[in-house]
Design a protein around this motif. Structure first.
Motif, mmCIF file in Angstrom:
data_model
loop_
_atom_site.group_PDB
_atom_site.id
_atom_site.type_symbol
_atom_site.label_atom_id
_atom_site.label_comp_id
_atom_site.label_asym_id
_atom_site.label_seq_id
_atom_site.Cartn_x
_atom_site.Cartn_y
_atom_site.Cartn_z
ATOM 1 N N GLU A 1 39.126 39.589 -4.680
ATOM 2 C CA GLU A 1 39.029 41.039 -4.904
ATOM 3 C C GLU A 1 39.622 41.490 -6.235
ATOM 4 O O GLU A 1 39.133 42.428 -6.843
ATOM 5 N N GLU A 2 40.669 40.785 -6.675
ATOM 6 C CA GLU A 2 41.271 41.220 -7.945
ATOM 7 C C GLU A 2 40.282 41.004 -9.109
ATOM 8 O O GLU A 2 40.291 41.746 -10.085
ATOM 9 N N LEU A 3 39.401 40.003 -8.979
ATOM 10 C CA LEU A 3 38.389 39.812 -10.024
ATOM 11 C C LEU A 3 37.297 40.882 -9.933
ATOM 12 O O LEU A 3 36.741 41.301 -10.942
ATOM 13 N N LEU A 4 36.989 41.311 -8.701
ATOM 14 C CA LEU A 4 36.009 42.403 -8.551
ATOM 15 C C LEU A 4 36.556 43.683 -9.182
ATOM 16 O O LEU A 4 35.819 44.450 -9.799
ATOM 17 N N LEU A 5 37.869 43.901 -9.037
ATOM 18 C CA LEU A 5 38.500 45.058 -9.686
ATOM 19 C C LEU A 5 38.433 44.924 -11.209
ATOM 20 O O LEU A 5 38.049 45.861 -11.908
ATOM 21 N N ALA B 1 37.164 45.231 -17.510
ATOM 22 C CA ALA B 1 38.221 44.566 -18.273
ATOM 23 C C ALA B 1 37.931 43.095 -18.596
ATOM 24 O O ALA B 1 38.680 42.473 -19.331
ATOM 25 N N LEU B 2 36.856 42.551 -18.048
ATOM 26 C CA LEU B 2 36.612 41.115 -18.237
ATOM 27 C C LEU B 2 35.928 40.824 -19.568
ATOM 28 O O LEU B 2 35.118 41.600 -20.049
ATOM 29 N N SER B 3 36.236 39.657 -20.127
ATOM 30 C CA SER B 3 35.502 39.191 -21.294
ATOM 31 C C SER B 3 34.066 38.882 -20.853
ATOM 32 O O SER B 3 33.779 38.753 -19.669
ATOM 33 N N ASP B 4 33.167 38.743 -21.833
ATOM 34 C CA ASP B 4 31.742 38.691 -21.517
ATOM 35 C C ASP B 4 31.322 37.543 -20.606
ATOM 36 O O ASP B 4 30.487 37.727 -19.724
ATOM 37 N N LEU C 1 30.644 37.338 -12.814
ATOM 38 C CA LEU C 1 30.819 38.328 -11.745
ATOM 39 C C LEU C 1 29.525 39.108 -11.517
ATOM 40 O O LEU C 1 29.159 39.391 -10.371
ATOM 41 N N ALA C 2 28.819 39.450 -12.595
ATOM 42 C CA ALA C 2 27.566 40.213 -12.453
ATOM 43 C C ALA C 2 26.559 39.418 -11.619
ATOM 44 O O ALA C 2 25.873 39.974 -10.763
ATOM 45 N N LYS D 1 55.796 42.596 -15.672
ATOM 46 C CA LYS D 1 56.741 41.522 -15.353
ATOM 47 C C LYS D 1 56.808 41.278 -13.842
ATOM 48 O O LYS D 1 57.885 41.184 -13.241
ATOM 49 N N LEU D 2 55.627 41.224 -13.234
ATOM 50 C CA LEU D 2 55.523 40.963 -11.798
ATOM 51 C C LEU D 2 54.845 39.620 -11.594
ATOM 52 O O LEU D 2 53.991 39.232 -12.394
ATOM 53 N N PRO D 3 55.202 38.924 -10.511
ATOM 54 C CA PRO D 3 54.464 37.687 -10.207
ATOM 55 C C PRO D 3 52.994 38.027 -9.947
ATOM 56 O O PRO D 3 52.697 39.084 -9.383
ATOM 57 N N LEU D 4 52.090 37.120 -10.375
ATOM 58 C CA LEU D 4 50.660 37.343 -10.193
ATOM 59 C C LEU D 4 50.315 37.616 -8.728
ATOM 60 O O LEU D 4 49.503 38.488 -8.414
ATOM 61 N N GLY D 5 50.980 36.868 -7.823
ATOM 62 C CA GLY D 5 50.703 37.042 -6.399
ATOM 63 C C GLY D 5 51.018 38.452 -5.901
ATOM 64 O O GLY D 5 50.318 38.984 -5.034
ATOM 65 N N THR D 6 52.060 39.063 -6.461
ATOM 66 C CA THR D 6 52.426 40.423 -6.066
ATOM 67 C C THR D 6 51.328 41.411 -6.467
ATOM 68 O O THR D 6 50.924 42.272 -5.692
ATOM 69 N N VAL D 7 50.835 41.251 -7.702
ATOM 70 C CA VAL D 7 49.781 42.148 -8.181
ATOM 71 C C VAL D 7 48.516 41.962 -7.344
ATOM 72 O O VAL D 7 47.881 42.927 -6.925
ATOM 73 N N LYS D 8 48.180 40.702 -7.058
ATOM 74 C CA LYS D 8 46.992 40.440 -6.236
ATOM 75 C C LYS D 8 47.128 41.085 -4.867
ATOM 76 O O LYS D 8 46.180 41.692 -4.359
ATOM 77 N N SER D 9 48.288 40.973 -4.244
ATOM 78 C CA SER D 9 48.396 41.518 -2.890
ATOM 79 C C SER D 9 48.380 43.045 -2.924
ATOM 80 O O SER D 9 47.829 43.671 -2.024
ATOM 81 N N ARG D 10 48.909 43.656 -3.974
ATOM 82 C CA ARG D 10 48.815 45.120 -4.087
ATOM 83 C C ARG D 10 47.357 45.554 -4.213
ATOM 84 O O ARG D 10 46.936 46.551 -3.625
ATOM 85 N N ILE D 11 46.592 44.797 -5.019
ATOM 86 C CA ILE D 11 45.174 45.132 -5.187
ATOM 87 C C ILE D 11 44.447 44.996 -3.847
ATOM 88 O O ILE D 11 43.660 45.857 -3.456
ATOM 89 N N ARG D 12 44.738 43.916 -3.133
ATOM 90 C CA ARG D 12 44.036 43.690 -1.865
ATOM 91 C C ARG D 12 44.384 44.751 -0.830
ATOM 92 O O ARG D 12 43.522 45.211 -0.084
#
Lengths: 217, 184
Positions: free
Chosen positions: A8-12, A18-21, A27-28, B158-169
């Motif tokens: 999901e973070e990649l879909l965001l 924000a993604l490079s081409d 993703l497209a 300055k957050l761990p990647l996993g924290t950002v991912k879980s917030r997004i999810r």
């Protein structure tokens, strides 16, 4: 139904633009083939719409509307657009891939094992390619120092992480060794975006890696 | 204020009869908002105004491709503004016409009945954003306003990647619930 949706973070990242081409293309293609991910992107686009709608108005210089009206006076409203036509010989290519295909583009045999078409996509990806594997055939065992993004466009393949069919999305974390094998049936075609040159880990790797890193194979 | 239906009517008036008055109304409402949205990411006023201007010109050109049953006017205009931002601000060396999502992703049978994204969406998404915990909201806002990937956001905050991912999810789960609530 896509069994392996993009995270999901990649879909965001994609919906936010924000993604490079190269990654945006991956993703497209996934979104074009996977309805559940498409719905998520639709919802995220609605968030974008709500954020714009909720903005206070920024001052626009007074002449802006006049200039815009003068411009649209000279621009036709275009007829309703239709998705790009299929490209001859590339019937399996979903619409977002079509603008990247060129007449005369052909598969190139690599290491006697698989076929590749390299796409010319600007941005920070090291290589954006279409790969074609005959059923039962695999890629040489390799690993990735950087991330690798794969979208399956035809057929399917299996590796240590699972079985992937049309529309499925895989993110290969750096450093992981894997050896995908194409499933029985039609040849497996995937789009692969790699951030750094791959490293072959099989018996011939020692001899071939210098060629890989120089972009010769 | 312009309601979602009014905005959709204006786009359809452009499509059916090249209605300049409708364009002017749409421009007055959306151009300043697109400009403000683009400026949030740190873009200067002049460049943001250009993005807004080009976005509305594109709205005119592509009006016939707008489909009010699939997206609200604001959502569609967001996707055009996002693509214009990419074309004008990031790819100045090689501008390309990024594809229109409503056209590229023509609806399929599987999508039928799933498009609740027009009409009342704005109110629901607005409520959702207001109700999100601050730490989730910040990540979503940074992505949209500042045009940054979750990896860059994690780095900057300055957050761990996993924290950002879980917030997004978590935020996406709430978004899905909010938008699907009225579907059933």
């Amino acid at each position: 139904m896509s069994r392996h949706p993009a995270p999901e973070e990649l879909l965001l990242d994609y919906a936010a633009g924000a993604l490079s081409d190269g990654r945006a293309l991956a993703l497209a293609l996934h979104v074009a083939l996977a309805p559940a991910s498409r719905q998520t992107v639709d919802q995220l686009n609605a968030v974008g719409g709500a954020l714009i709608e909720g903005e206070p108005e920024a001052l626009l210089d007074d002449a802006a509307l006049e200039r815009a009206l003068a411009r649209v006076g000279k621009v036709m409203v275009e007829p309703r657009a239709v998705p790009a036509a299929r490209h001859p010989g590339f019937d399996w290519a979903p619409p977002p891939l079509v603008p990247h295909l060129r007449p005369g583009m052909g598969w190139r045999r690599i290491l006697g094992q698989f076929d590749e078409i390299r796409l010319d996509v600007p941005g920070d990806a090291y290589r954006v390619s279409l790969l074609r594997l005959e059923p039962g055939h695999g890629l040489p065992e390799h690993k990735h120092p950087g991330y690798e993004y794969t979208v399956c466009l035809q057929g399917g393949y299996t590796d240590a992480t699972g079985n992937y069919g049309v529309g499925d999305f895989a993110v290969g974390p750096g450093g992981e060794r894997h050896e995908p094998i194409a499933d029985p049936g039609e040849p497996c075609i995937s789009l692969i975006v790699v951030e750094k040159p791959i490293v072959l880990t099989g018996p011939w790797g020692r001899w071939l890696n210098p060629l890989v890193s120089r972009g010769i194979i | 204020m312009l309601s979602a239906d009014e905005a959709a009517d204006l786009i359809e008036a452009i499509a059916s009869r090249q209605d300049r008055a409708a364009f002017a109304n749409l421009f007055r409402h959306f151009a300043p908002r697109v400009k403000a949205f683009i400026m949030r990411g740190g873009t200067d006023a002049e460049a943001a105004q250009e993005v807004a201007q080009e976005t509305l010109i594109m709205v005119w050109r592509k009006a016939a491709s707008f489909d009010r049953s699939r997206a609200s006017a604001a959502t569609w205009i967001y996707t055009i503004a996002r693509n214009k931002r990419i074309d004008l601000l990031r790819r100045s060396a090689r501008p390309i016409d990024t594809e229109d999502w409503l056209v590229v992703y023509a609806p399929e049978e599987e999508d039928a009945g799933k498009s609740v994204l027009a009409g009342q969406t704005y109110t629901r998404v607005k409520e959702l954003l207001e109700g999100l915990p601050k730490d989730q909201l910040v990540v979503i806002q940074k992505a949209f306003f500042e045009d940054k990937t979750h990896t860059v956001i994690a780095d900057e905050m300055k957050l761990p990647l996993g924290t950002v991912k879980s917030r997004i999810r978590l935020a996406l789960r709430r978004l899905r619930q909010a938008l699907e609530k009225d579907e059933s």
